[in-house]
Design an enzyme around this catalytic site. Structure first.
Site, PDB file in Angstrom:
ATOM      1  N   ARG A 117      55.358  35.405   0.823  1.00 22.93           N
ATOM      2  CA  ARG A 117      54.547  34.261   0.430  1.00 22.93           C
ATOM      3  C   ARG A 117      54.957  33.785  -0.963  1.00 22.93           C
ATOM      4  O   ARG A 117      55.559  34.529  -1.738  1.00 22.93           O
ATOM      5  CB  ARG A 117      53.068  34.631   0.408  1.00 22.93           C
ATOM      6  CG  ARG A 117      52.514  35.112   1.744  1.00 22.93           C
ATOM      7  CD  ARG A 117      51.057  35.497   1.596  1.00 22.93           C
ATOM      8  NE  ARG A 117      50.460  35.942   2.860  1.00 22.93           N
ATOM      9  CZ  ARG A 117      50.387  37.209   3.264  1.00 22.93           C
ATOM     10  NH1 ARG A 117      50.879  38.178   2.474  1.00 22.93           N
ATOM     11  NH2 ARG A 117      49.832  37.528   4.409  1.00 22.93           N
ATOM     12  N   LYS A 136      47.986  39.746  -0.096  1.00 21.41           N
ATOM     13  CA  LYS A 136      46.566  39.421  -0.167  1.00 21.41           C
ATOM     14  C   LYS A 136      45.748  40.691  -0.376  1.00 21.41           C
ATOM     15  O   LYS A 136      46.087  41.750   0.134  1.00 21.41           O
ATOM     16  CB  LYS A 136      46.122  38.710   1.115  1.00 21.41           C
ATOM     17  CG  LYS A 136      46.743  37.324   1.288  1.00 21.41           C
ATOM     18  CD  LYS A 136      46.219  36.640   2.543  1.00 21.41           C
ATOM     19  CE  LYS A 136      46.787  35.227   2.679  1.00 21.41           C
ATOM     20  NZ  LYS A 136      46.306  34.562   3.906  1.00 21.41           N
ATOM     21  N   HIS A 190      56.149  27.872   2.473  1.00 19.55           N
ATOM     22  CA  HIS A 190      55.574  28.422   3.702  1.00 19.55           C
ATOM     23  C   HIS A 190      56.401  28.048   4.931  1.00 19.55           C
ATOM     24  O   HIS A 190      56.417  28.779   5.920  1.00 19.55           O
ATOM     25  CB  HIS A 190      54.131  27.945   3.863  1.00 19.55           C
ATOM     26  CG  HIS A 190      53.221  29.001   4.402  1.00 19.55           C
ATOM     27  ND1 HIS A 190      52.910  30.143   3.709  1.00 19.55           N
ATOM     28  CD2 HIS A 190      52.579  29.112   5.590  1.00 19.55           C
ATOM     29  CE1 HIS A 190      52.102  30.904   4.423  1.00 19.55           C
ATOM     30  NE2 HIS A 190      51.895  30.301   5.576  1.00 19.55           N
ATOM     31  N   ARG A 228      58.828  30.681   5.211  1.00 19.43           N
ATOM     32  CA  ARG A 228      58.184  31.870   5.785  1.00 19.43           C
ATOM     33  C   ARG A 228      58.130  31.739   7.304  1.00 19.43           C
ATOM     34  O   ARG A 228      58.426  32.686   8.035  1.00 19.43           O
ATOM     35  CB  ARG A 228      56.785  32.020   5.186  1.00 19.43           C
ATOM     36  CG  ARG A 228      55.986  33.227   5.656  1.00 19.43           C
ATOM     37  CD  ARG A 228      54.747  33.368   4.780  1.00 19.43           C
ATOM     38  NE  ARG A 228      53.680  34.150   5.374  1.00 19.43           N
ATOM     39  CZ  ARG A 228      53.577  35.463   5.301  1.00 19.43           C
ATOM     40  NH1 ARG A 228      54.514  36.167   4.683  1.00 19.43           N
ATOM     41  NH2 ARG A 228      52.550  36.097   5.841  1.00 19.43           N
ATOM     42  N   HIS A 250      50.748  40.576   7.780  1.00 14.55           N
ATOM     43  CA  HIS A 250      49.578  40.076   8.489  1.00 14.55           C
ATOM     44  C   HIS A 250      48.605  41.214   8.776  1.00 14.55           C
ATOM     45  O   HIS A 250      49.016  42.328   9.090  1.00 14.55           O
ATOM     46  CB  HIS A 250      49.979  39.423   9.815  1.00 14.55           C
ATOM     47  CG  HIS A 250      50.585  38.071   9.657  1.00 14.55           C
ATOM     48  ND1 HIS A 250      51.366  37.479  10.629  1.00 14.55           N
ATOM     49  CD2 HIS A 250      50.532  37.171   8.640  1.00 14.55           C
ATOM     50  CE1 HIS A 250      51.756  36.292  10.214  1.00 14.55           C
ATOM     51  NE2 HIS A 250      51.263  36.086   9.014  1.00 14.55           N
ATOM     52  N   TYR A 309      53.777  32.580  16.247  1.00 15.17           N
ATOM     53  CA  TYR A 309      55.223  32.351  16.220  1.00 15.17           C
ATOM     54  C   TYR A 309      55.855  32.533  17.596  1.00 15.17           C
ATOM     55  O   TYR A 309      56.924  32.009  17.857  1.00 15.17           O
ATOM     56  CB  TYR A 309      55.878  33.284  15.200  1.00 15.17           C
ATOM     57  CG  TYR A 309      55.429  32.997  13.793  1.00 15.17           C
ATOM     58  CD1 TYR A 309      55.829  31.847  13.123  1.00 15.17           C
ATOM     59  CD2 TYR A 309      54.556  33.863  13.132  1.00 15.17           C
ATOM     60  CE1 TYR A 309      55.384  31.565  11.845  1.00 15.17           C
ATOM     61  CE2 TYR A 309      54.107  33.588  11.852  1.00 15.17           C
ATOM     62  CZ  TYR A 309      54.529  32.440  11.217  1.00 15.17           C
ATOM     63  OH  TYR A 309      54.088  32.166   9.955  1.00 15.17           O
TER      64      TYR A 309
END
Length: 294
Positions: free
Chosen positions: A147, A171, A240, A243, A266, A275
């Site tokens: 990210r 995150k 992004h 990404r 994730h 995806y």
């Protein structure tokens, strides 16, 4: 019609809705009334049931309305019937429990491998610090899928060229280690050497501006947008997108979904599964172009 007028008056006087919103509610409700009267002239606001509302939704979708548009009109109808039930104008609320169509999530945008090959061609770049920095940023996103915040937060100690991996903080401060290949290893070494010569000092941050300051998200976004514009016509040209490009390339080259999930950081596999829809869209295009009976 009288019930609609009373409802709109209620929105104006008691709820203080804007004239524009009230006008929109009025149009939506009048459209629904025209619809059920065309179905059966004996139908009224009091006798309409949930099946009539669902038929209206199908009718709107058949006319090309988006899920967002249908849900907006359904929201107006729900508000109307809540009001009418409370005022005892109707005995039941037929809109209660009616589910609107799900908004279709847009598929992630990504660059084709041929576009990335063109962009990363050494002939496209000079040996200036500005270009070396930009190319390294692009390659870092493309080869690791990290990210933007993870990239700008990188410190020198996080990049291990000997082991060919990079430690990122994602995150909720969760850390993960992402491996990388020979090309990125070579680029990182070139960049690091040039950075130390150019800046003339050793800083904590790995990616530095020509002034020796840590790269900001806005600066990185500007670089990525400018570079992607050289090879892509996508409306969105952001980190992004790179990404997404990483994830799509991995799955197209038979990487397992669980592995890609871990590389991307994730929490849930369902987030990564979007995806697979992207790669399936690619397969459909290949099939359509290649099969003689498609």
């Amino acid at each position: 019609m009288l019930m609609i007028e009373r409802f709109l008056e209620y929105l104006r006087l008691e709820r203080n809705y804007s004239p524009r919103t009230i006008d929109g509610y009025g149009k939506d409700l009048n459209e629904f009334e025209s619809f059920f009267k065309n179905l059966d002239n004996y139908l009224s606001w009091e006798t309409v049931d949930s099946d009539v509302i669902r038929d209206w939704m199908v009718h709107m979708m058949d006319k090309g309305n988006t899920a967002t548009s249908v849900n907006r009109r359904l929201s107006a109808l729900r508000s109307f019937y809540k009001y009418a039930l409370k005022r005892k104008f109707v005995e039941v609320d037929p809109a209660h429990g009616v589910q609107g169509p799900k908004n279709k999530s847009p598929l992630p945008q990504f660059l084709k491998e041929s576009e990335m090959d063109r962009l990363l061609d050494p002939k496209m770049w000079t040996d200036s610090y500005k270009d070396i920095l930009a190319r390294t940023l692009i390659l870092m996103f493309y080869e690791t899928g990290m990210r933007l915040s993870e990239l700008t937060g990188l410190n020198c100690q996080d990049v291990d060229c000997l082991a060919r991996n990079v430690k990122v903080t994602g995150k909720r401060d969760k850390q993960r280690i992402i491996p990388f290949g020979e090309e990125l290893d070579r680029e990182l070494r070139v960049y690091s050497q040039r950075r130390d010569v150019e800046i003339g000092k050793q800083a904590e941050a790995f990616f530095l501006t020509a002034k020796g300051e840590r790269m900001t998200g806005a600066q990185v976004r500007a670089i990525v947008r400018r570079q992607l514009a050289r090879v892509s016509t996508l409306k969105k040209k952001s980190p992004h997108v790179l990404r997404h490009t990483f994830a799509t390339a991995m799955l197209n080259h038979e990487a397992g979904l669980e592995s890609v999930k871990k590389l991307l950081g994730h929490e849930s596999l369902s987030t990564t599964e979007i995806y697979t829809h992207t790669t399936f869209e690619q397969l459909k295009k290949v099939y359509k172009n290649a099969h003689p009976r498609a």
